[in-house]
Every structure is written in structure tokens, then in C-alpha cells.
Design an enzyme around this catalytic site. Structure first.
Site, PDB file in Angstrom:
ATOM      1  N   GLY A 246      -7.178  55.484   8.290  1.00 48.96           N
ATOM      2  CA  GLY A 246      -5.845  55.930   7.896  1.00 48.96           C
ATOM      3  C   GLY A 246      -5.018  56.316   9.107  1.00 48.96           C
ATOM      4  O   GLY A 246      -5.324  55.950  10.239  1.00 48.96           O
ATOM      5  N   SER A 247      -4.001  57.081   8.858  1.00 47.47           N
ATOM      6  CA  SER A 247      -3.104  57.517   9.928  1.00 47.47           C
ATOM      7  C   SER A 247      -3.735  58.638  10.743  1.00 47.47           C
ATOM      8  O   SER A 247      -4.701  59.285  10.305  1.00 47.47           O
ATOM      9  CB  SER A 247      -1.785  58.006   9.336  1.00 47.47           C
ATOM     10  OG  SER A 247      -1.991  59.193   8.590  1.00 47.47           O
ATOM     11  N   VAL A 250      -3.625  61.855   8.766  1.00 49.22           N
ATOM     12  CA  VAL A 250      -4.713  61.944   7.781  1.00 49.22           C
ATOM     13  C   VAL A 250      -6.025  62.302   8.480  1.00 49.22           C
ATOM     14  O   VAL A 250      -6.795  63.147   8.021  1.00 49.22           O
ATOM     15  CB  VAL A 250      -4.852  60.617   7.002  1.00 49.22           C
ATOM     16  CG1 VAL A 250      -6.156  60.580   6.212  1.00 49.22           C
ATOM     17  CG2 VAL A 250      -3.666  60.426   6.064  1.00 49.22           C
ATOM     18  N   GLY A 251      -6.292  61.656   9.608  1.00 47.66           N
ATOM     19  CA  GLY A 251      -7.531  61.902  10.331  1.00 47.66           C
ATOM     20  C   GLY A 251      -7.639  63.316  10.859  1.00 47.66           C
ATOM     21  O   GLY A 251      -8.711  63.931  10.811  1.00 47.66           O
ATOM     22  N   GLU A 268     -11.160  56.040  11.923  1.00 54.22           N
ATOM     23  CA  GLU A 268     -10.480  54.833  12.393  1.00 54.22           C
ATOM     24  C   GLU A 268      -8.998  55.028  12.097  1.00 54.22           C
ATOM     25  O   GLU A 268      -8.533  54.786  10.981  1.00 54.22           O
ATOM     26  CB  GLU A 268     -11.027  53.591  11.686  1.00 54.22           C
ATOM     27  CG  GLU A 268     -12.505  53.328  11.948  1.00 54.22           C
ATOM     28  CD  GLU A 268     -12.813  52.934  13.377  1.00 54.22           C
ATOM     29  OE1 GLU A 268     -11.858  52.728  14.156  1.00 54.22           O
ATOM     30  OE2 GLU A 268     -13.996  52.821  13.721  1.00 54.22           O
ATOM     31  N   CYS A 302      -4.244  47.884  12.267  1.00 51.17           N
ATOM     32  CA  CYS A 302      -4.383  48.906  13.311  1.00 51.17           C
ATOM     33  C   CYS A 302      -4.500  48.255  14.680  1.00 51.17           C
ATOM     34  O   CYS A 302      -4.230  48.886  15.701  1.00 51.17           O
ATOM     35  CB  CYS A 302      -5.576  49.814  13.032  1.00 51.17           C
ATOM     36  SG  CYS A 302      -7.101  48.935  12.708  1.00 51.17           S
TER      37      CYS A 302
END
Length: 515
Positions: A246-247, A250-251, A268, A302
Site C-alpha cells: 500500500g501507500s 498506510v505502512g 511493500e 509501485c
């Protein structure tokens, strides 16, 4: 405009209904009690189907089954676990075409990319089958006489997989197939934007699980909202490992919660990938890599090429080549193989694309080509844009942010040291590339003083990683690694063992303890 393709017979082939349940125990579907999420295709704006999502109660039921199933699955010999994964790969081969079409239709990527994503699933199954016979440990020489030391790897537990919309099925398989071979059970939370891809995938693998009499809970789906399921997963001690795509935002949120309970994460996250193009490069080779890297999946990878760092001697020539190449791109229905670029995932993504272009102009950026939101026949969904080329002076503010859309930024350099510094001078560190026929430049780029990314390529683009290598990046990309190489170790727990086969009890470091 290419001819529109509205044949959706593949939905029936995949066992999808108008309304689908969002939780599966591997072999059985749960009559979920959450809200209903409708899935609309960005291709034509049509409704594909709906998913009745999982509630907290549904989540708890699935997790209890998965935690219980782990107690049995961890004791199944690894090669037998690999045999199950092999059969999953075979079943995916049977459904490659319809599943690839669904990926294309629900997400918006080209049909070739959709088919390629399913092929990645098949490939990682093959990789995991071999891995199931290669979960190697090490032996070490003990300093104590009549002692043997070694380390071994044991299954970790229930692995949670949180996947993003841009790779609706492949990233789940990177994690799930490795985890299953390692003896873990799996719970998958897909993106709410592409839930039907997850439902279809579980329809496929459920046949294999049933045919082999596998316990409920070994491989599960929990399609629910972040509010109902997301943070619950992060706080759940029954999940020792969560793999999250995710973004960066989010991470950062996920890592703080999981880390506070001493859980593990594979993160990731964002990419801001650059290609350095030297004055010693093969420009015809480079242009092909740049175009696919910049517009493949409509810039929603990504590993998308977002920055071009061009030597000043070839800057104008390459810019001209790039504009000419972008002018030849066919934009339209991704199920039509004649088209190169499909839609963005939704209208929010379109707004972010347009806003980014407005913001980079404030930073002094100059729009060279594209940037329009396309309208008219074939573009009724409102999700199609013309890929943009923007000239900038270095890594200005907007260039340092990841915009998940087809925008490529052009900047100049004079020396290879300057180029590498520009490459590294962003918060993200996923993928990178250099095009050069000069071996010294290539080796410097790959050295400890070169690219700071998890992936560094020479004379190929930034996207298109193979499953045999570990995938992931550094800095705000999260530091996680998935897929090949020895990434399997993240899904297991390491144990060091010492065995005394002698008649005395010598202590390490020569310590004496007598009584």
C-alpha cells in the site's frame, strides 16, 4: 478508437454472481453480514458485481479456524505442502484466461498485463513447490567437545496478507504460496476496489483444497472494510506476520500498531523510480523500457518509471523520441489487445493525476506532452487520461511524492555522480535503472556508492521484476522482501539447537561452575 469489448462471459466461468460473499474458509463460503460493496469497471463504468463484505464477527470466525488449522498444517511434511501448491498452480493454469480478463476489467490494466499477473501466480506456485524441499538450515561447529550445533526453521503461524488494487491477485500469491509451503496458514484481505478478483481466486483454489481434504482455515479470504477488518488484523496477536502492500501512509500506520505488539511486517510501499540514461546508452533500447515503465498499468505500479535523469548531451534527442513514442500510444479498453494504455482505477485517481500536474507547475515544471482527462466515446467511465511528460529542474517538491498515475518527469545531469545523487535524493527506494554501455558507469551504479534502492537494473527498465529474486525496497518503501531468493525465511521462525552427546557438561566460554 479501438473497438470496444464488452464480452464478460469470463465472469460466469469464474463462478461469480451478482452478489458474492466476502469470506471463505478455504473450502466453504461464509454468509457474511457486512455491508455491500459494488464493483464498477473503470473500463466502461459498468457494474461488474457486488460483494457482501465480512463483519467483525465473520473475521473472528475465520481467524479462529485459521489459528486452529495451523496446529495441524505445520505438521504436514513440507514436500506434501508443496504438492498442494503444485495443484493450485495447475488449477490456475486452467483459468488463466478468464482470471486475466477479470484482472484487466476490474482493475483496468491491459489484457496482456492481466494475463501476465496470473502467470506470476503460476510461476510462484512452481517456485514454492521446489522451495518445499529446500527449507535449509545450517550446522555450526561447537566450541564444546561432544556437542553439535545447528539451526532450523519452523512454521511461524497465521500470515495475514493485505493486498493493493494495482495487483489484485499476484501479490497475494507471492505471499500465500511461500507461506503455505513454509507451513503457515493464510488470511487474505484484498483491496476493496478489486474484491471480485479475490473472490474468483478463492473459487479456483477451493477446488484444490476440497479435493485434497484440507482443513478449513488453511487458506482463507476475508474481504472487509478497513474499519471492520483492517485495524483488527493489525492488533490481532494471532497474526505474527502481516505482509502489507500500500501507500507509505498506510505502512507507517500499520508498522506502528504491529510493532507495538512485537509482531512482524513485510511492507511493500511507495516507489519513485528513476532511470538514468547516459550519453553512452543505446537510446533505442532505452526508449522501449521507458515507455512501458512509464505507462504500463497506466502508471499504477509501485515500480513505474516516474523520473528520467538524462545526460545533458542526449537530453533533447531523447525528449523528442519520447514525445514521438507517447504520441503513438493507443488509449482505450484494455481488453482490446490493440490498446497500450487503459484507465486509472477510479475518478479519485484521475483527480490526483490532474492535481499533481497543477502542483508541479507551481514548482516550475513544464508540461511537454499529455495531461488531459479524455472524454467522449469509449471514455465514458471518466477514468482515462493521456500520459504526461513534464520537464523539471531536479527533485522539486512534487517529484519527491509518488503520484500513482502516468506522469514521467525529465531532468538533466552532467556527471554520473550527479545522476546517482539525483536518483537517491527522494524518500522512496524501490526500483532503479541505468542505461549505459560503459562498464564503469554500470558498476558504479551497482556499487555501495550507487543506487540505494532494493532493485537496481542495468539496460532494462524499473518494472517487470521476476519471481526468482527478492522483491522490495528501502527507506519509505518499507524494507520488506517478498517472492524469491531467501524471502521464505520471513515466513518462518529460526531456532538454534545445541545437542550434548557426551558424558560431561562443559560450559561455553570456558566458564567453570562446580558444586
Amino acid at each position: 478508437m479501438a473497438k470496444k469489448n464488452n464480452n464478460t462471459s469470463f465472469l460466469k466461468q469464474l463462478g461469480l454472481n451478482n452478489l458474492n460473499y466476502g469470506a471463505c474458509t478455504g473450502t466453504k463460503w461464509i454468509k457474511t453480514s457486512g455491508s455491500v460493496i459494488d464493483s464498477y469497471s473503470p473500463v466502461d463504468g459498468n457494474k461488474i458485481g457486488s460483494v457482501k463484505t465480512a463483519s467483525r464477527a465473520d473475521y473472528d470466525k475465520v481467524m479462529a479456524l485459521s489459528a486452529e488449522a495451523f496446529k495441524h498444517w505445520r505438521l504436514v511434511p513440507a514436500p506434501k505442502r508443496g504438492e498442494l501448491v503444485r495443484q493450485m498452480g495447475d488449477e490456475l493454469r486452467k483459468y488463466k484466461e478468464p482470471l486475466g480478463k477479470l484482472v484487466s476489467y476490474e482493475m483496468g490494466k491491459s489484457l496482456q498485463e492481466g494475463l501476465g499477473e496470473v502467470q506470476e501466480m503460476i510461476d510462484i506456485c512452481d517456485f514454492a513447490v521446489g522451495l518445499s524441499r529446500q527449507l535449509y538450515g545450517l550446522t555450526m561447529h561447537s566450541e564444546r567437545p561432544s556437542h553439535r550445533m545447528y539451526e532450523q526453521w519452523h512454521p511461524l503461524g497465521v500470515v495475514g496478507v493485505v493486498s493493493a488494487f494495482n495487483f489484485p491477485v499476484a501479490v497475494w500469491s507471492w505471499n500465500a504460496m511461500i507461506a503455505l509451503a513454509c507451513g503457515d496458514t493464510v488470511v487474505w484481505k484484498p483491496s476493496s476496489k478489486v474484491m471480485l478478483c479475490a473472490v474468483a481466486t478463492h473459487n479456483i483454489i477451493a477446488r484444490v483444497l476440497k479435493a485434497n481434504g484440507i482443513d478449513e482455515g488453511v487458506c482463507c479470504l476475508i474481504a472487509g472494510s478497513s474499519k471492520e477488518v483492517g485495524d483488527v488484523m493489525l492488533n490481532d496477536h494471532r497474526l505474527p506476520l502481516l505482509s502489507i502492500t500500500g501507500s507509505t501512509r498506510v505502512g507507517r500506520h500499520a508498522a506502528s500498531i504491529v510493532g507495538s505488539r512485537f509482531g512482524r511486517t513485510i511492507l511493500e510501499l511507495g516507489g519513485n523510480n528513476a532511470i538514468i540514461i547516459s550519453d553512452k546508452a543505446n537510446l533505442d533500447l532505452a526508449i522501449r523500457a521507458v515507455v512501458f515503465g512509464a505507462v504500463g498499468t497506466a502508471g499504477q505500479r509501485c515500480t513505474t518509471t516516474r523520473r528520467l535523469i538524462l545526460h545533458e548531451k542526449i537530453y533533447n534527442a531523447f525528449k523528442t523520441k519520447l514525445v514521438k513514442a507517447f504520441e503513438q500510444l493507443r488509449i482505450g479498453n484494455p481488453l482490446d489487445s490493440a490498446n497500450h494504455v487503459g484507465p486509472l482505477i477510479d475518478k479519485d485517481a484521475v483527480r490526483m493525476f490532474s492535481n499533481a500536474l497543477q502542483e508541479v507547475k507551481k514548482d516550475g515544471g513544464k508540461l511537454v506532452y499529455g495531461g488531459e482527462v479524455l472524454k467522449g466515446k469509449g471514455y465514458e467511465s471518466g477514468c482515462y487520461v493521456r500520459p504526461a511528460i513534464v520537464e523539471v529542474k531536479g527533485n522539486v517538491r512534487m517529484v519527491c511524492e509518488e503520484t500513482f498515475a502516468p506522469i514521467v518527469y525529465l531532468m538533466k545531469y552532467k556527471t554520473i555522480d550527479e545522476a546517482i545523487a539525483l536518483q537517491n535524493d527522494v524518500p522512496q527506494g524501490l526500483s532503479s535503472s541505468i542505461f549505459t554501455d560503459n562498464v564503469q558507469e554500470a558498476e558504479q551504479f551497482l556499487s555501495a556508492a550507487g543506487s540505494d534502492c532494493g532493485i537496481a537494473n542495468v539496460n532494462i527498465g524499473t518494472s517487470g521484476a521476476e519471481i526468482g529474486g527478492a522483491f522490495g525496497g528501502e527507506k519509505e518503501t518499507g524494507g520488506g522482501r517478498e517472492s524469491g531468493s531467501d524471502s521464505w525465511k520471513l515466513y518462518m521462525r529460526r531456532q538454534t539447537n545445541t545437542i550434548n552427546y557426551g558424558k560431561s557438561l562443559p560450559l561455553a566460554q570456558g566458564i567453570e561452575f562446580n558444586f
